[in-house]
Design a protein around this motif. Structure first.
Motif, PDB file in Angstrom:
ATOM      1  N   ASP A 174       0.974  -1.381  -0.178  1.00 32.85           N
ATOM      2  CA  ASP A 174      -0.091  -0.114  -0.134  1.00 32.85           C
ATOM      3  C   ASP A 174       0.805   1.304  -0.052  1.00 32.85           C
ATOM      4  O   ASP A 174       0.653   2.229  -0.687  1.00 32.85           O
ATOM      5  CB  ASP A 174      -0.896  -0.017   1.162  1.00 32.85           C
ATOM      6  CG  ASP A 174      -1.791  -1.158   1.210  1.00 32.85           C
ATOM      7  OD1 ASP A 174      -2.230  -1.529  -0.050  1.00 32.85           O
ATOM      8  OD2 ASP A 174      -2.525  -1.276   2.141  1.00 32.85           O
ATOM      9  N   LEU A 175       1.761   1.072   0.826  1.00 31.33           N
ATOM     10  CA  LEU A 175       2.724   2.457   0.738  1.00 31.33           C
ATOM     11  C   LEU A 175       3.384   2.685  -0.334  1.00 31.33           C
ATOM     12  O   LEU A 175       3.489   3.797  -0.917  1.00 31.33           O
ATOM     13  CB  LEU A 175       3.648   2.154   1.886  1.00 31.33           C
ATOM     14  CG  LEU A 175       4.679   3.415   2.273  1.00 31.33           C
ATOM     15  CD1 LEU A 175       4.161   4.623   2.714  1.00 31.33           C
ATOM     16  CD2 LEU A 175       5.764   3.033   3.482  1.00 31.33           C
ATOM     17  N   SER A 176       4.011   1.524  -1.144  1.00 33.46           N
ATOM     18  CA  SER A 176       4.719   1.898  -2.205  1.00 33.46           C
ATOM     19  C   SER A 176       3.590   2.288  -3.381  1.00 33.46           C
ATOM     20  O   SER A 176       3.961   3.068  -4.191  1.00 33.46           O
ATOM     21  CB  SER A 176       5.210   0.625  -2.707  1.00 33.46           C
ATOM     22  OG  SER A 176       4.578  -0.589  -2.866  1.00 33.46           O
ATOM     23  N   THR A 177       2.463   1.714  -3.435  1.00 29.42           N
ATOM     24  CA  THR A 177       1.536   2.284  -4.363  1.00 29.42           C
ATOM     25  C   THR A 177       1.172   3.517  -4.197  1.00 29.42           C
ATOM     26  O   THR A 177       0.977   4.344  -5.116  1.00 29.42           O
ATOM     27  CB  THR A 177       0.223   1.422  -4.331  1.00 29.42           C
ATOM     28  OG1 THR A 177       0.535   0.087  -4.387  1.00 29.42           O
ATOM     29  CG2 THR A 177      -0.787   1.802  -5.351  1.00 29.42           C
ATOM     30  N   GLY A 178       1.047   4.064  -2.946  1.00 31.83           N
ATOM     31  CA  GLY A 178       0.884   5.446  -2.728  1.00 31.83           C
ATOM     32  C   GLY A 178       2.075   6.366  -3.006  1.00 31.83           C
ATOM     33  O   GLY A 178       1.532   7.566  -3.546  1.00 31.83           O
ATOM     34  N   VAL A 179       3.126   5.959  -2.846  1.00 29.57           N
ATOM     35  CA  VAL A 179       4.170   6.757  -3.243  1.00 29.57           C
ATOM     36  C   VAL A 179       4.416   6.849  -4.814  1.00 29.57           C
ATOM     37  O   VAL A 179       4.675   7.951  -5.199  1.00 29.57           O
ATOM     38  CB  VAL A 179       5.753   6.365  -2.809  1.00 29.57           C
ATOM     39  CG1 VAL A 179       6.979   6.894  -3.575  1.00 29.57           C
ATOM     40  CG2 VAL A 179       5.808   6.252  -1.185  1.00 29.57           C
ATOM     41  N   ILE A 180       4.072   5.903  -5.422  1.00 31.32           N
ATOM     42  CA  ILE A 180       3.962   5.911  -6.887  1.00 31.32           C
ATOM     43  C   ILE A 180       2.787   6.898  -7.247  1.00 31.32           C
ATOM     44  O   ILE A 180       3.152   7.846  -8.261  1.00 31.32           O
ATOM     45  CB  ILE A 180       3.860   4.517  -7.646  1.00 31.32           C
ATOM     46  CG1 ILE A 180       5.207   3.652  -7.422  1.00 31.32           C
ATOM     47  CG2 ILE A 180       3.608   4.817  -9.011  1.00 31.32           C
ATOM     48  CD1 ILE A 180       4.945   2.206  -7.702  1.00 31.32           C
ATOM     49  N   ILE A 181       1.704   6.563  -6.744  1.00 31.89           N
ATOM     50  CA  ILE A 181       0.587   7.624  -7.070  1.00 31.89           C
ATOM     51  C   ILE A 181       0.858   9.183  -6.790  1.00 31.89           C
ATOM     52  O   ILE A 181       0.862  10.062  -7.556  1.00 31.89           O
ATOM     53  CB  ILE A 181      -0.701   7.087  -6.512  1.00 31.89           C
ATOM     54  CG1 ILE A 181      -0.998   5.770  -6.957  1.00 31.89           C
ATOM     55  CG2 ILE A 181      -1.763   8.213  -6.781  1.00 31.89           C
ATOM     56  CD1 ILE A 181      -1.588   5.739  -8.539  1.00 31.89           C
ATOM     57  N   GLY A 182       1.592   9.361  -5.662  1.00 31.78           N
ATOM     58  CA  GLY A 182       1.953  10.661  -5.283  1.00 31.78           C
ATOM     59  C   GLY A 182       2.975  11.129  -6.223  1.00 31.78           C
ATOM     60  O   GLY A 182       2.707  12.530  -6.792  1.00 31.78           O
TER      61      GLY A 182
END
Length: 150
Positions: free
Chosen positions: A18-26
């Protein structure tokens, strides 16, 4: 080997994904905010400042700097230049505005709808029945009550 297994367990946790997905989307979202800031916010600031690019700086001091340039003959010539050192407040204000825009969009587009969905999911979830008392606690309670009555 134990450390490697522990590392695998950590990487495969849902939180890391979830965190890595959030960083990519960010990171992808940054380009949208940058375009909005450059296309809408900066021109509005330029209108307020009166110039094509508002330069909000605070001069600190003048410093003599040696600069090397090539002259017409192709030789390096060194001379001293008086350079103004200043704080660039405009870029700080731009970064703060960009951050606030990002935070507002994330809150209203992601966090607020997610909170509503979670509240709906909690409201539709059936309530759990209270767990029955274990037999030994019930028995001890009865013994205590009997001893009180004597």
């Amino acid at each position: 080997m134990k450390t490697l297994d522990e590392f695998k367990k950590f990487i495969l946790k849902g939180n890391v994904i979830d965190l890595s997905t959030g960083v990519i989307i960010g990171a992808a979202f940054t380009s949208i905010v940058t375009a909005f800031t450059k296309g809408i916010v900066e021109p509005l600031l330029a209108l307020a400042g009166g110039g094509p690019q508002p330069k909000l700086t605070i001069p600190i001091m003048h410093k003599l700097v040696e600069v090397t340039e090539k002259n017409e003959a192709g030789q390096n010539v060194t001379h001293t230049v008086n350079k103004l050192i200043e704080l660039d407040i405009g870029s700080i204000i731009g970064a703060i505005i960009s951050f606030l825009i990002t935070a507002a969009i994330v809150f209203f587009v992601i966090v607020k709808p997610m909170n509503k969905l979670m509240a709906l999911a909690d409201r539709n979830k059936p309530e759990e029945a209270p767990s029955p008392e274990p037999a030994d606690i019930k028995l001890l309670t009865e013994i205590r009550d009997l001893l009180k009555n004597k």
